[in-house]
Scaffold this active site. Structure first.
Site, PDB file in Angstrom:
ATOM      1  N   HIS A   1      43.175  46.145  48.970  1.00 11.78           N
ATOM      2  CA  HIS A   1      42.120  45.142  48.870  1.00 11.78           C
ATOM      3  C   HIS A   1      41.523  44.908  50.250  1.00 11.78           C
ATOM      4  O   HIS A   1      41.964  45.491  51.238  1.00 11.78           O
ATOM      5  CB  HIS A   1      42.634  43.852  48.228  1.00 11.78           C
ATOM      6  CG  HIS A   1      43.704  43.117  48.998  1.00 11.78           C
ATOM      7  ND1 HIS A   1      44.971  43.620  49.190  1.00 11.78           N
ATOM      8  CD2 HIS A   1      43.687  41.902  49.618  1.00 11.78           C
ATOM      9  CE1 HIS A   1      45.698  42.746  49.888  1.00 11.78           C
ATOM     10  NE2 HIS A   1      44.924  41.700  50.149  1.00 11.78           N
TER      11      HIS A   1
ATOM     12  N   HIS B   1      54.245  41.646  52.019  1.00 14.65           N
ATOM     13  CA  HIS B   1      54.655  40.545  52.911  1.00 14.65           C
ATOM     14  C   HIS B   1      56.118  40.171  52.693  1.00 14.65           C
ATOM     15  O   HIS B   1      56.655  40.309  51.589  1.00 14.65           O
ATOM     16  CB  HIS B   1      53.795  39.299  52.668  1.00 14.65           C
ATOM     17  CG  HIS B   1      52.378  39.433  53.102  1.00 14.65           C
ATOM     18  ND1 HIS B   1      51.953  39.147  54.379  1.00 14.65           N
ATOM     19  CD2 HIS B   1      51.272  39.838  52.414  1.00 14.65           C
ATOM     20  CE1 HIS B   1      50.640  39.346  54.461  1.00 14.65           C
ATOM     21  NE2 HIS B   1      50.207  39.768  53.281  1.00 14.65           N
TER      22      HIS B   1
ATOM     23  N   HIS C   1      41.140  42.288  52.428  1.00 15.70           N
ATOM     24  CA  HIS C   1      41.521  41.305  53.441  1.00 15.70           C
ATOM     25  C   HIS C   1      41.853  41.974  54.773  1.00 15.70           C
ATOM     26  O   HIS C   1      42.393  43.083  54.820  1.00 15.70           O
ATOM     27  CB  HIS C   1      42.705  40.461  52.954  1.00 15.70           C
ATOM     28  CG  HIS C   1      42.312  39.450  51.918  1.00 15.70           C
ATOM     29  ND1 HIS C   1      43.225  38.809  51.109  1.00 15.70           N
ATOM     30  CD2 HIS C   1      41.088  38.964  51.550  1.00 15.70           C
ATOM     31  CE1 HIS C   1      42.593  37.977  50.295  1.00 15.70           C
ATOM     32  NE2 HIS C   1      41.306  38.052  50.545  1.00 15.70           N
TER      33      HIS C   1
ATOM     34  N   HIS D   1      44.206  38.144  43.032  1.00 19.66           N
ATOM     35  CA  HIS D   1      44.288  37.700  44.436  1.00 19.66           C
ATOM     36  C   HIS D   1      42.914  37.899  45.071  1.00 19.66           C
ATOM     37  O   HIS D   1      42.352  36.983  45.678  1.00 19.66           O
ATOM     38  CB  HIS D   1      45.365  38.515  45.144  1.00 19.66           C
ATOM     39  CG  HIS D   1      45.475  38.259  46.619  1.00 19.66           C
ATOM     40  ND1 HIS D   1      45.875  37.048  47.138  1.00 19.66           N
ATOM     41  CD2 HIS D   1      45.253  39.074  47.688  1.00 19.66           C
ATOM     42  CE1 HIS D   1      45.897  37.124  48.455  1.00 19.66           C
ATOM     43  NE2 HIS D   1      45.511  38.341  48.817  1.00 19.66           N
TER      44      HIS D   1
ATOM     45  N   ASP E   1      49.108  42.599  47.675  1.00 23.39           N
ATOM     46  CA  ASP E   1      49.357  41.162  47.534  1.00 23.39           C
ATOM     47  C   ASP E   1      49.254  40.695  46.085  1.00 23.39           C
ATOM     48  O   ASP E   1      49.184  39.494  45.829  1.00 23.39           O
ATOM     49  CB  ASP E   1      48.358  40.361  48.378  1.00 23.39           C
ATOM     50  CG  ASP E   1      48.632  40.463  49.870  1.00 23.39           C
ATOM     51  OD1 ASP E   1      49.606  41.120  50.264  1.00 23.39           O
ATOM     52  OD2 ASP E   1      47.831  39.903  50.652  1.00 23.39           O
TER      53      ASP E   1
ATOM     54  N   ASP F   1      44.094  41.664  57.038  1.00 28.21           N
ATOM     55  CA  ASP F   1      45.446  42.108  57.370  1.00 28.21           C
ATOM     56  C   ASP F   1      45.870  43.310  56.518  1.00 28.21           C
ATOM     57  O   ASP F   1      47.028  43.723  56.566  1.00 28.21           O
ATOM     58  CB  ASP F   1      46.461  40.968  57.228  1.00 28.21           C
ATOM     59  CG  ASP F   1      46.565  40.423  55.812  1.00 28.21           C
ATOM     60  OD1 ASP F   1      45.551  40.428  55.088  1.00 28.21           O
ATOM     61  OD2 ASP F   1      47.664  39.977  55.422  1.00 28.21           O
ATOM     62  N   HIS F   2      44.903  43.882  55.794  1.00 24.48           N
ATOM     63  CA  HIS F   2      45.169  45.102  55.011  1.00 24.48           C
ATOM     64  C   HIS F   2      44.221  46.244  55.370  1.00 24.48           C
ATOM     65  O   HIS F   2      44.534  47.399  55.086  1.00 24.48           O
ATOM     66  CB  HIS F   2      45.087  44.800  53.516  1.00 24.48           C
ATOM     67  CG  HIS F   2      46.184  43.903  53.040  1.00 24.48           C
ATOM     68  ND1 HIS F   2      47.310  44.373  52.395  1.00 24.48           N
ATOM     69  CD2 HIS F   2      46.349  42.563  53.168  1.00 24.48           C
ATOM     70  CE1 HIS F   2      48.117  43.357  52.139  1.00 24.48           C
ATOM     71  NE2 HIS F   2      47.557  42.251  52.595  1.00 24.48           N
TER      72      HIS F   2
END
Length: 263
Positions: free
Chosen positions: A62, A175, A64, A118, A137, A66-67
């Site tokens: 996805h 995570h 975001h 998400h 996530d 941090d990905h």
């Protein structure tokens, strides 16, 4: 940092940023190596160099930061970026993917699964022959991602698809949230003996600085409250769900309970 095998593939798992896990999948037969998401380009470069592996694929779940944060830095010649077709901006994406697409990697095939909720277009990569799934996530050990963009109906349908995976599927999430998730799970289903035992095991692992990821889908079915709202009267009672509520409504009440949990 840990390494494991998934059928013919090797999986390297390592911490990134504050609480992310990075993953590299390596096929020793072809030499191909895939990064699953890119929280931190520097960490990935170090892990690749340590193993003598050359990156060929980036598999984003996805959009975001941090990905996908390391995408552009890691996209050198010969590296292709795959990602969700319906999930915002995936930096450098070459191949957009949708539900039921098949991705060939080395000698294996990954099935793309729509797990939106998400984020609206979140996908997971499932390797059925290797009994392995990389879920980003969408699902965590004893939890699931916050519902930033999707709807309860969409997210619950995604979790049902994941729950339908075989019990012996290894679930790699993104995570290390498990100890916190266990506290919430215990608040809504304290009478679940499988959850009580798993919570004790999680506390012991974290006390030793050990990861609680990956997990098995069978464990999640028995203990993860977000997969159990429709099968556990105890959870429904503790989140204020009524007998007439459908699965999506029950899920939403569990999600709101976790969002407001301060335990």
């Amino acid at each position: 940092m840990m390494s494991s095998s998934a059928g013919s593939l090797e999986v390297a798992q390592f911490p990134c940023l504050s609480d992310n896990y990075g993953y590299l999948i390596h096929d020793p037969r072809t030499g191909q190596t895939a990064a699953v998401d890119t929280p931190c380009a520097t960490t990935y470069k170090n892990e690749l160099a340590k193993r003598g592996w050359t990156l060929t694929h980036i598999l984003n779940t996805h959009h975001h930061g941090d990905h996908v944060g390391g995408n552009r830095e890691l996209k050198t010649e010969g590296v292709k970026i795959y990602g969700p077709a319906a999930d915002g901006d995936i930096p450098g994406m070459d191949v957009p993917l949708k539900d039921s697409d098949t991705l060939s990697f080395g000698g294996a095939n990954a099935e793309v699964m729509d797990v939106g909720g998400h984020t609206v277009g979140h996908i997971a990569y499932c390797f059925p022959e290797e009994k392995t799934a990389f879920v980003g996530d969408s699902l965590f050990a004893l939890g699931c991602g916050k519902m930033f963009e999707g709807t309860p109906t969409q997210f619950w349908a995604s979790l049902q698809r994941l729950r339908n995976l075989p019990d012996d599927t290894t679930i790699y999430c993104a995570h290390e949230y498990t100890e916190m998730n266990a506290r919430f799970a215990m608040s809504v289903e304290p009478g679940n003996p499988d959850l009580v035992k798993r919570t004790e095991d999680i506390k012991a692992k974290r006390a030793r600085g050990k990861p609680t990821v990956p997990s098995l889908m069978g464990e999640e079915k028995m203990t993860n409250p977000f997969l159990r709202g429709d099968v556990s009267a105890e959870i429904r009672k503790n989140v204020g769900a009524s007998d007439g509520d459908d699965g999506a409504t029950i899920f939403h009440k569990i999600r709101l309970g976790k969002d407001n949990f301060r335990g």
